[in-house]
Motif scaffolding. Structure first.
Motif: not given
Length: 96
Positions: A41-60
């Protein structure tokens, strides 16, 4: 992020139902599953952190973040519930 969130939740029944049957402690090893799920879960959060903060927030992306955060929160808040669940899923295969 979604894949790591799914793996963090789905590894638990697989480990408790199948893998722990070959260990001496059996279902009492559920804490290892919590550590593994938390690490995923931690790896998953860190792997998508940049996209979550900056990019478009898609449903997936949002679903993956929810899965990762919910596993971490559940593992910290109610670890004993995981123990009860693991004992329910565990199948003893000893020759006794």
């Amino acid at each position: 992020m979604l894949v790591f969130g799914l793996f963090s939740w789905l590894q638990f029944p697989a480990l408790c139902g199948f893998m722990f049957s070959s260990t001496r402690a059996g279902a009492d090893n559920y804490r290892y599953s919590l550590y593994l799920g938390g690490l995923l879960a931690v790896i998953g959060l860190f792997s998508g952190l940049h996209a979550l903060i900056r990019g478009p927030r898609g449903a997936m992306l949002i679903a993956g973040a929810v899965l990762n955060i919910s596993f971490i929160a559940a593992a910290v808040a109610v670890p004993d519930l995981f123990g009860v669940s693991c004992h329910a899923l565990y199948t003893d295969v000893s020759d006794e």
